[in-house]
Design a protein around this motif. Structure first.
Motif, PDB file in Angstrom:
ATOM      1  N   MET A  58     -12.608  -6.075  -3.430  1.00 54.05           N
ATOM      2  CA  MET A  58     -11.192  -5.969  -3.773  1.00 54.05           C
ATOM      3  C   MET A  58     -10.354  -6.814  -2.817  1.00 54.05           C
ATOM      4  SD  MET A  58     -10.727  -1.893  -4.595  1.00 54.05           S
ATOM      5  CE  MET A  58     -11.663  -1.079  -5.897  1.00 54.05           C
ATOM      6  N   ARG A  59     -10.795  -8.034  -2.584  1.00 52.88           N
ATOM      7  CA  ARG A  59     -10.092  -8.877  -1.618  1.00 52.88           C
ATOM      8  C   ARG A  59      -9.168  -9.893  -2.276  1.00 52.88           C
ATOM      9  NH1 ARG A  59     -15.127  -7.881   0.592  1.00 52.88           N
ATOM     10  NH2 ARG A  59     -15.116  -7.169   2.770  1.00 52.88           N
ATOM     11  N   ASP A  60      -9.236 -10.023  -3.589  1.00 53.88           N
ATOM     12  CA  ASP A  60      -8.404 -11.021  -4.261  1.00 53.88           C
ATOM     13  C   ASP A  60      -7.875 -10.467  -5.576  1.00 53.88           C
ATOM     14  OD1 ASP A  60      -8.928 -13.339  -2.442  1.00 53.88           O
ATOM     15  OD2 ASP A  60     -10.987 -13.064  -3.146  1.00 53.88           O
ATOM     16  N   GLY A  61      -6.810 -11.110  -6.059  1.00 53.58           N
ATOM     17  CA  GLY A  61      -6.273 -10.787  -7.384  1.00 53.58           C
ATOM     18  C   GLY A  61      -5.568  -9.449  -7.439  1.00 53.58           C
ATOM     19  N   VAL A  62      -5.472  -8.941  -8.665  1.00 57.25           N
ATOM     20  CA  VAL A  62      -4.757  -7.677  -8.901  1.00 57.25           C
ATOM     21  C   VAL A  62      -5.456  -6.507  -8.225  1.00 57.25           C
ATOM     22  CG1 VAL A  62      -3.970  -6.082 -10.682  1.00 57.25           C
ATOM     23  CG2 VAL A  62      -3.857  -8.547 -11.083  1.00 57.25           C
ATOM     24  N   VAL A  63      -6.802  -6.539  -8.223  1.00 59.40           N
ATOM     25  CA  VAL A  63      -7.530  -5.415  -7.633  1.00 59.40           C
ATOM     26  C   VAL A  63      -7.243  -5.294  -6.137  1.00 59.40           C
ATOM     27  CG1 VAL A  63      -9.375  -5.400  -9.346  1.00 59.40           C
ATOM     28  CG2 VAL A  63      -9.555  -6.887  -7.336  1.00 59.40           C
ATOM     29  N   GLY A  69      -3.260  -0.081  -2.471  1.00 54.48           N
ATOM     30  CA  GLY A  69      -2.394   1.056  -2.774  1.00 54.48           C
ATOM     31  C   GLY A  69      -3.132   2.377  -2.662  1.00 54.48           C
ATOM     32  N   PHE A  70      -4.348   2.443  -3.211  1.00 53.07           N
ATOM     33  CA  PHE A  70      -5.140   3.669  -3.103  1.00 53.07           C
ATOM     34  C   PHE A  70      -5.584   3.913  -1.667  1.00 53.07           C
ATOM     35  CE2 PHE A  70      -5.833   3.286  -7.761  1.00 53.07           C
ATOM     36  CZ  PHE A  70      -5.503   4.585  -8.118  1.00 53.07           C
ATOM     37  N   ALA A  71      -5.953   2.857  -0.963  1.00 51.24           N
ATOM     38  CA  ALA A  71      -6.385   3.017   0.428  1.00 51.24           C
ATOM     39  C   ALA A  71      -5.252   3.552   1.299  1.00 51.24           C
ATOM     40  CB  ALA A  71      -6.886   1.686   0.972  1.00 51.24           C
ATOM     41  N   ASP A  72      -4.037   3.109   1.033  1.00 49.04           N
ATOM     42  CA  ASP A  72      -2.885   3.531   1.835  1.00 49.04           C
ATOM     43  C   ASP A  72      -2.524   5.002   1.626  1.00 49.04           C
ATOM     44  OD1 ASP A  72      -2.662   1.047   2.982  1.00 49.04           O
ATOM     45  OD2 ASP A  72      -1.059   0.352   1.648  1.00 49.04           O
ATOM     46  N   LEU A  73      -3.042   5.614   0.586  1.00 49.98           N
ATOM     47  CA  LEU A  73      -2.762   7.037   0.370  1.00 49.98           C
ATOM     48  C   LEU A  73      -3.301   7.891   1.506  1.00 49.98           C
ATOM     49  CD1 LEU A  73      -3.499   7.456  -3.454  1.00 49.98           C
ATOM     50  CD2 LEU A  73      -1.276   7.322  -2.333  1.00 49.98           C
ATOM     51  N   GLY A  74      -4.300   7.370   2.208  1.00 46.27           N
ATOM     52  CA  GLY A  74      -4.872   8.116   3.315  1.00 46.27           C
ATOM     53  C   GLY A  74      -4.189   7.879   4.642  1.00 46.27           C
ATOM     54  N   ASN A  75      -3.089   7.121   4.644  1.00 52.33           N
ATOM     55  CA  ASN A  75      -2.336   6.882   5.869  1.00 52.33           C
ATOM     56  C   ASN A  75      -1.595   8.153   6.304  1.00 52.33           C
ATOM     57  OD1 ASN A  75      -3.184   4.239   5.969  1.00 52.33           O
ATOM     58  ND2 ASN A  75      -1.324   3.408   5.028  1.00 52.33           N
ATOM     59  N   LEU A 171      -9.270  10.644  -8.335  1.00 52.33           N
ATOM     60  CA  LEU A 171      -8.442  10.153  -7.240  1.00 52.33           C
ATOM     61  C   LEU A 171      -9.286   9.929  -5.984  1.00 52.33           C
ATOM     62  CD1 LEU A 171      -5.709   9.526  -5.911  1.00 52.33           C
ATOM     63  CD2 LEU A 171      -5.475  11.986  -5.466  1.00 52.33           C
ATOM     64  N   VAL A 172     -10.154  10.870  -5.676  1.00 55.61           N
ATOM     65  CA  VAL A 172     -11.014  10.732  -4.503  1.00 55.61           C
ATOM     66  C   VAL A 172     -11.935   9.525  -4.663  1.00 55.61           C
ATOM     67  CG1 VAL A 172     -12.838  11.820  -3.143  1.00 55.61           C
ATOM     68  CG2 VAL A 172     -10.916  13.189  -3.979  1.00 55.61           C
ATOM     69  N   VAL A 173     -12.509   9.368  -5.837  1.00 56.07           N
ATOM     70  CA  VAL A 173     -13.391   8.218  -6.096  1.00 56.07           C
ATOM     71  C   VAL A 173     -12.629   6.911  -5.925  1.00 56.07           C
ATOM     72  CG1 VAL A 173     -14.761   7.031  -7.857  1.00 56.07           C
ATOM     73  CG2 VAL A 173     -14.954   9.517  -7.587  1.00 56.07           C
ATOM     74  N   ALA A 174     -11.400   6.865  -6.435  1.00 56.72           N
ATOM     75  CA  ALA A 174     -10.598   5.642  -6.338  1.00 56.72           C
ATOM     76  C   ALA A 174     -10.283   5.295  -4.891  1.00 56.72           C
ATOM     77  CB  ALA A 174      -9.306   5.806  -7.138  1.00 56.72           C
ATOM     78  N   VAL A 175      -9.931   6.296  -4.089  1.00 52.33           N
ATOM     79  CA  VAL A 175      -9.626   6.048  -2.675  1.00 52.33           C
ATOM     80  C   VAL A 175     -10.880   5.598  -1.936  1.00 52.33           C
ATOM     81  CG1 VAL A 175      -8.923   7.123  -0.517  1.00 52.33           C
ATOM     82  CG2 VAL A 175      -7.657   7.605  -2.627  1.00 52.33           C
ATOM     83  N   ALA A 176     -11.990   6.268  -2.169  1.00 55.89           N
ATOM     84  CA  ALA A 176     -13.241   5.895  -1.499  1.00 55.89           C
ATOM     85  C   ALA A 176     -13.667   4.485  -1.875  1.00 55.89           C
ATOM     86  CB  ALA A 176     -14.340   6.895  -1.853  1.00 55.89           C
ATOM     87  N   ALA A 177     -13.587   4.170  -3.154  1.00 56.19           N
ATOM     88  CA  ALA A 177     -13.955   2.824  -3.604  1.00 56.19           C
ATOM     89  C   ALA A 177     -13.032   1.771  -3.004  1.00 56.19           C
ATOM     90  CB  ALA A 177     -13.915   2.765  -5.129  1.00 56.19           C
ATOM     91  N   SER A 178     -11.771   2.100  -2.865  1.00 58.30           N
ATOM     92  CA  SER A 178     -10.810   1.154  -2.295  1.00 58.30           C
ATOM     93  C   SER A 178     -11.077   0.916  -0.813  1.00 58.30           C
ATOM     94  CB  SER A 178      -9.386   1.665  -2.501  1.00 58.30           C
ATOM     95  OG  SER A 178      -9.075   1.763  -3.881  1.00 58.30           O
ATOM     96  N   MET A 179     -11.453   1.960  -0.089  1.00 57.55           N
ATOM     97  CA  MET A 179     -11.782   1.788   1.321  1.00 57.55           C
ATOM     98  C   MET A 179     -12.967   0.856   1.500  1.00 57.55           C
ATOM     99  SD  MET A 179      -9.432   3.505   2.792  1.00 57.55           S
ATOM    100  CE  MET A 179     -10.021   3.320   4.467  1.00 57.55           C
ATOM    101  N   VAL A 180     -13.912   0.925   0.577  1.00 57.18           N
ATOM    102  CA  VAL A 180     -15.072   0.025   0.623  1.00 57.18           C
ATOM    103  C   VAL A 180     -14.682  -1.364   0.141  1.00 57.18           C
ATOM    104  CG1 VAL A 180     -17.390  -0.399  -0.283  1.00 57.18           C
ATOM    105  CG2 VAL A 180     -16.685   1.927   0.327  1.00 57.18           C
ATOM    106  N   GLY A 181     -13.997  -1.426  -0.987  1.00 56.62           N
ATOM    107  CA  GLY A 181     -13.644  -2.718  -1.575  1.00 56.62           C
ATOM    108  C   GLY A 181     -12.724  -3.545  -0.707  1.00 56.62           C
TER     109      GLY A 181
END
Length: 258
Positions: A58-63, A69-75, A171-181
């Motif tokens: 998830m380093r380029d484009g829309v993703v 955005g999902f990763a920042d939810l854990g701030n 939601l949890v899956v999306a945040v976890a995937a975003s932290m990895v991506g």
């Protein structure tokens, strides 16, 4: 309205579900321990991390923006605001037990991850402690607490409760995937974060129910304010005296006076 009031006094976990919930908590804790021991002191991705991480770029484009955005939810700020909302809602719909779970569960899970497991395991990524993922722990612990409260709130239909729980899971899956991506964590770091959330929040829910049930039992057994201590003894003695008097009259009937 009456059903809503009664729902605020119900257990967080139904008695028939206590054993399955305990099993889930134990399995989650075991998974965290196994992963923590395996990756202790490590600074590199394992085979599983490389296989899964390569599919979540998830380093380029829309993703990139979506993932961030999902990763920042854990701030800290979003987490603090979410905790306030969760606590208020939990108290309104599930009473003191719900409030204790909503505040205690996520906070205890986050402290366990940040202050205990991360320094203890000492797995790093880019020089930062990585296992378990703190952002994933924060979101997952609030989701597990909210899901526990929601699934036990029988005022709502079963369809709505299950739909809400499924949304929290996504939601949890999306945040976890975003932290990895986004390259912040290895996949197994996020698995550890979810494991901590499940173990800590579910064990706390069971503990709150046990404590609450004991307190309720003590209040039910305690004498009421209208009946001071010793009053029930006096009542018993009075009834016994009256019974003896009645028995005496039965054996010595009154004689006619004329």
């Amino acid at each position: 309205m009456r059903s809503i009031r009664s729902a605020r006094r119900t257990r967080l976990v139904a008695p028939r579900l206590r054993f399955p919930v305990a099993v889930v908590a134990v399995v989650a804790a075991a998974a965290v321990i196994v992963l923590g021991v395996h990756f202790a002191g490590d600074a590199h991705a394992g085979p599983l991390d490389r296989a899964l991480g390569g599919r979540l770029d998830m380093r380029d484009g829309v993703v990139k923006f979506l993932g961030q955005g999902f990763a920042d939810l854990g701030n800290p700020m979003p987490v603090a605001l979410a905790l306030v909302v969760l606590a208020g809602t939990a108290f309104a719909v599930r009473g003191p037990r719900g409030l204790a779970l909503a505040l205690g569960g996520p906070v205890l899970a986050m402290v366990t991850t940040s202050l205990v497991l991360k320094p203890l395991v000492a797995r790093t990524r880019s020089g930062e402690l990585a296992f378990p993922s703190g952002h994933t722990t924060a979101i997952a612990s609030m989701a597990v607490a909210a899901g526990t409260l929601l699934l036990g709130w029988t005022v709502m239909s079963r369809l709505l409760r299950y739909s809400g729980a499924a949304a929290l899971t996504l939601l949890v899956v999306a945040v976890a995937a975003s932290m990895v991506g986004r390259g912040y964590h290895y996949p197994t770091d996020t698995v550890g974060g979810v494991g901590v959330a499940l173990a800590v929040v579910l064990v706390l829910a069971l503990a709150i129910d046990v404590t609450g049930d004991r307190a309720t039992s003590r209040r039910a057994d305690a004498p009421t304010a209208a009946s001071p201590p010793g009053a029930h003894v006096s009542d018993t003695q009075s009834r016994a005296t009256a019974s003896s008097a009645s028995a005496g009259r039965a054996h010595h009937p009154p004689q006619n006076s004329g």
